[in-house]
Design a protein around this motif. Sequence first.
Motif: not given
Length: 122
Positions: A1-6, A16-27
């Motif tokens: 199963q693939v998961q995306l974590v923001e 102002g400024s912000l930086r978003l990140s998103c990492a996908a994990s799984g096979n």
Amino acid sequence: QVQLVESGGGLVQPGGSLRLSCAASGNIFSINAMGWYRQAPGNQRELVAQINSIGYTNYSDPVKGRFTISRDNAKNTVYLQMNSLKPEDTAVYYCNAHRVLTRTEPREYDYWGQGTQVTVSS
């Protein structure tokens, strides 16, 4: 199963400024495109920016010139640098992975993150 974590949302003052990140994990074998969408209360979810596997980018008109999307293919991670933020940028921001091929499934699927709140207010 693939998961995306923001990560990276929060409260910021106008300008102002912000930086978003998103990492996908799984096979994961490959991801065709990764992107960011947003949804404000009472509105439909809309595309903010998208980047494909070779770095081609696409931005919605309201964020052009202020937001920058980037991607680290080796880490299956996408970033959204948001500058000159305005109150109208306030929304829940969702990460999307488009046409994800894993090593365990014979076809491609799309996946979504859980969303991260961005609030622009003084």
